[in-house]
Design a protein around this motif. Structure first.
Motif, PDB file in Angstrom:
ATOM      1  N   THR A 117       0.851  -1.192   0.000  1.00  0.00           N
ATOM      2  CA  THR A 117       0.000   0.000   0.000  1.00  0.00           C
ATOM      3  C   THR A 117       0.886   1.240   0.000  1.00  0.00           C
ATOM      4  O   THR A 117       1.842   1.329   0.773  1.00  0.00           O
ATOM      5  N   VAL A 118       0.559   2.178  -0.873  1.00  0.00           N
ATOM      6  CA  VAL A 118       1.391   3.370  -1.069  1.00  0.00           C
ATOM      7  C   VAL A 118       0.551   4.632  -0.897  1.00  0.00           C
ATOM      8  O   VAL A 118      -0.492   4.784  -1.544  1.00  0.00           O
ATOM      9  N   SER A 134       4.847   7.350   1.044  1.00  0.00           N
ATOM     10  CA  SER A 134       5.237   6.342   2.025  1.00  0.00           C
ATOM     11  C   SER A 134       4.601   5.021   1.610  1.00  0.00           C
ATOM     12  O   SER A 134       3.564   4.994   0.949  1.00  0.00           O
ATOM     13  N   ALA A 135       5.241   3.925   1.979  1.00  0.00           N
ATOM     14  CA  ALA A 135       4.735   2.590   1.638  1.00  0.00           C
ATOM     15  C   ALA A 135       4.674   1.737   2.902  1.00  0.00           C
ATOM     16  O   ALA A 135       5.524   1.859   3.785  1.00  0.00           O
ATOM     17  N   TYR A 136       3.688   0.856   2.964  1.00  0.00           N
ATOM     18  CA  TYR A 136       3.496   0.070   4.186  1.00  0.00           C
ATOM     19  C   TYR A 136       2.584  -1.127   3.884  1.00  0.00           C
ATOM     20  O   TYR A 136       2.083  -1.295   2.759  1.00  0.00           O
ATOM     21  N   ASP A 137       2.354  -1.955   4.910  1.00  0.00           N
ATOM     22  CA  ASP A 137       1.424  -3.094   4.830  1.00  0.00           C
ATOM     23  C   ASP A 137       1.755  -4.068   3.708  1.00  0.00           C
ATOM     24  O   ASP A 137       0.858  -4.580   3.020  1.00  0.00           O
ATOM     25  N   GLY A 138       3.030  -4.353   3.511  1.00  0.00           N
ATOM     26  CA  GLY A 138       3.401  -5.341   2.508  1.00  0.00           C
ATOM     27  C   GLY A 138       2.856  -6.718   2.858  1.00  0.00           C
ATOM     28  O   GLY A 138       2.877  -7.131   4.016  1.00  0.00           O
ATOM     29  N   SER A 139       2.349  -7.429   1.855  1.00  0.00           N
ATOM     30  CA  SER A 139       1.818  -8.769   2.086  1.00  0.00           C
ATOM     31  C   SER A 139       2.076  -9.640   0.861  1.00  0.00           C
ATOM     32  O   SER A 139       2.353  -9.136  -0.231  1.00  0.00           O
ATOM     33  N   VAL A 140       1.987 -10.954   1.062  1.00  0.00           N
ATOM     34  CA  VAL A 140       2.152 -11.889  -0.051  1.00  0.00           C
ATOM     35  C   VAL A 140       1.165 -13.032   0.127  1.00  0.00           C
ATOM     36  O   VAL A 140       0.879 -13.456   1.249  1.00  0.00           O
ATOM     37  N   ASP A 151       3.831 -23.961   2.120  1.00  0.00           N
ATOM     38  CA  ASP A 151       4.111 -24.263   3.521  1.00  0.00           C
ATOM     39  C   ASP A 151       3.931 -23.020   4.394  1.00  0.00           C
ATOM     40  O   ASP A 151       3.269 -23.042   5.418  1.00  0.00           O
ATOM     41  N   LYS A 152       4.540 -21.901   3.973  1.00  0.00           N
ATOM     42  CA  LYS A 152       4.458 -20.658   4.747  1.00  0.00           C
ATOM     43  C   LYS A 152       4.814 -19.472   3.859  1.00  0.00           C
ATOM     44  O   LYS A 152       5.404 -19.639   2.785  1.00  0.00           O
ATOM     45  N   THR A 153       4.445 -18.272   4.314  1.00  0.00           N
ATOM     46  CA  THR A 153       4.766 -17.045   3.584  1.00  0.00           C
ATOM     47  C   THR A 153       5.188 -15.955   4.563  1.00  0.00           C
ATOM     48  O   THR A 153       4.859 -16.013   5.747  1.00  0.00           O
ATOM     49  N   SER A 154       5.891 -14.952   4.041  1.00  0.00           N
ATOM     50  CA  SER A 154       6.313 -13.823   4.868  1.00  0.00           C
ATOM     51  C   SER A 154       6.538 -12.610   3.978  1.00  0.00           C
ATOM     52  O   SER A 154       7.019 -12.741   2.846  1.00  0.00           O
ATOM     53  N   ALA A 155       6.170 -11.411   4.491  1.00  0.00           N
ATOM     54  CA  ALA A 155       6.407 -10.169   3.752  1.00  0.00           C
ATOM     55  C   ALA A 155       6.525  -9.004   4.724  1.00  0.00           C
ATOM     56  O   ALA A 155       5.770  -8.920   5.695  1.00  0.00           O
ATOM     57  N   THR A 156       7.481  -8.107   4.459  1.00  0.00           N
ATOM     58  CA  THR A 156       7.703  -6.930   5.287  1.00  0.00           C
ATOM     59  C   THR A 156       8.086  -5.753   4.404  1.00  0.00           C
ATOM     60  O   THR A 156       8.898  -5.905   3.493  1.00  0.00           O
ATOM     61  N   THR A 157       7.502  -4.584   4.669  1.00  0.00           N
ATOM     62  CA  THR A 157       7.866  -3.373   3.929  1.00  0.00           C
ATOM     63  C   THR A 157       8.887  -2.574   4.725  1.00  0.00           C
ATOM     64  O   THR A 157       8.696  -2.312   5.916  1.00  0.00           O
ATOM     65  N   ASN A 158       9.968  -2.180   4.059  1.00  0.00           N
ATOM     66  CA  ASN A 158      11.069  -1.459   4.708  1.00  0.00           C
ATOM     67  C   ASN A 158      11.371  -0.156   3.980  1.00  0.00           C
ATOM     68  O   ASN A 158      11.211  -0.055   2.758  1.00  0.00           O
ATOM     69  N   VAL A 159      11.826   0.821   4.744  1.00  0.00           N
ATOM     70  CA  VAL A 159      12.255   2.103   4.171  1.00  0.00           C
ATOM     71  C   VAL A 159      13.687   1.962   3.666  1.00  0.00           C
ATOM     72  O   VAL A 159      14.580   1.556   4.406  1.00  0.00           O
ATOM     73  N   TYR A 166      11.016   2.464  -1.198  1.00  0.00           N
ATOM     74  CA  TYR A 166      10.636   1.433  -0.237  1.00  0.00           C
ATOM     75  C   TYR A 166      10.727   0.051  -0.888  1.00  0.00           C
ATOM     76  O   TYR A 166      10.497  -0.096  -2.094  1.00  0.00           O
ATOM     77  N   ASP A 167      11.055  -0.936  -0.086  1.00  0.00           N
ATOM     78  CA  ASP A 167      11.101  -2.327  -0.542  1.00  0.00           C
ATOM     79  C   ASP A 167      10.173  -3.187   0.307  1.00  0.00           C
ATOM     80  O   ASP A 167      10.159  -3.063   1.538  1.00  0.00           O
ATOM     81  N   THR A 168       9.418  -4.061  -0.342  1.00  0.00           N
ATOM     82  CA  THR A 168       8.699  -5.115   0.372  1.00  0.00           C
ATOM     83  C   THR A 168       9.405  -6.427   0.062  1.00  0.00           C
ATOM     84  O   THR A 168       9.503  -6.827  -1.102  1.00  0.00           O
ATOM     85  N   THR A 169       9.932  -7.067   1.106  1.00  0.00           N
ATOM     86  CA  THR A 169      10.707  -8.295   0.919  1.00  0.00           C
ATOM     87  C   THR A 169      10.053  -9.448   1.681  1.00  0.00           C
ATOM     88  O   THR A 169       9.322  -9.242   2.652  1.00  0.00           O
TER      89      THR A 169
END
Length: 209
Positions: A117-118, A134-140, A151-159, A166-169
């Motif tokens: 979300t941007v 600004s960017a936030y609430d990264g998800s996958v 099996d599992k997932t993970s996502a995080t938005t970073n400045v 911004y990167d969501t990794t």
């Protein structure tokens, strides 16, 4: 008679063990081949997106790519911008809150959708300024293909740089025929420049295993 029976049992046991070893080796080979294929597809998708991605206008849109792969299949990638809340004036139509969705569908393995979300706060009206957001609430999320599970997932938005980059990794943990195959991603959203593309933005994905 006992010697004949013993010999037959020994022969059956040896055959059974040899068959089990052969089946296990064949299964391992299939699993390794599936993982190798996934890694090659990821590599080719990265190369294609690096060569074809371009600055984008801030407006509701979906940009679709059909990516030919060396194994004869086709990966599908879509970048979508959807506005959630808009500025009060038509003049500031680009200012507001947007979802940036990157969808990748890999043949034989499944699909991965990354969302960030941007909040675009400022878009310059002439060269010399920078778009600010600004960017936030990264998800996958992921949908596995046949013979695959997630099996599992993970996502995080970073400045990376406040207001402009911004990167969501994160990653998706696929199980391909029971073998773990984690696909890592970085969704980058950033300014382009303050001259020719002063009022545009760039969003691109990079994958790894």
């Amino acid at each position: 008679m006992k010697k004949i029976v013993s010999s037959l049992l020994a022969l059956i046991l040896c055959f059974s063990m040899s068959f089990n070893v052969l089946a296990a080796t064949s299964g391992d080979s299939v699993q390794a081949g599936d993982t190798k294929q996934l890694r090659q597809q990821i590599k080719e998708v990265n190369t294609y997106l690096q060569e074809h991605s371009a600055p984008i206008d801030i407006k509701e849109q979906s940009i679709k790519y059909d990516i030919p792969l060396s194994d004869g299949t086709t990966a599908k990638y879509t970048l979508s911008l959807t506005q959630l809340a808009q500025s009060r004036t038509i003049m500031d139509a680009k200012v507001g809150i947007w979802n940036f969705d990157s969808d990748l569908s890999l043949p034989l393995h499944g699909s991965i959708k990354v969302r960030t979300t941007v909040n675009i706060r400022e878009v310059p009206s002439a060269p010399g300024g920078f778009i600010r957001f600004s960017a936030y609430d990264g998800s996958v999320s992921a949908i596995p293909a046949q013979y695959c599970t997630v099996d599992k997932t993970s996502a995080t938005t970073n400045v990376v740089y406040a207001d402009i980059w911004y990167d969501t990794t994160g990653y998706v943990g696929f199980l391909v025929n029971g073998l773990a195959a984690n696909v890592y991603f970085t969704q980058t959203i950033s300014f382009v420049d303050n001259q020719e593309n002063y009022n545009k933005i760039q969003c691109y994905l990079n994958y790894d295993m």
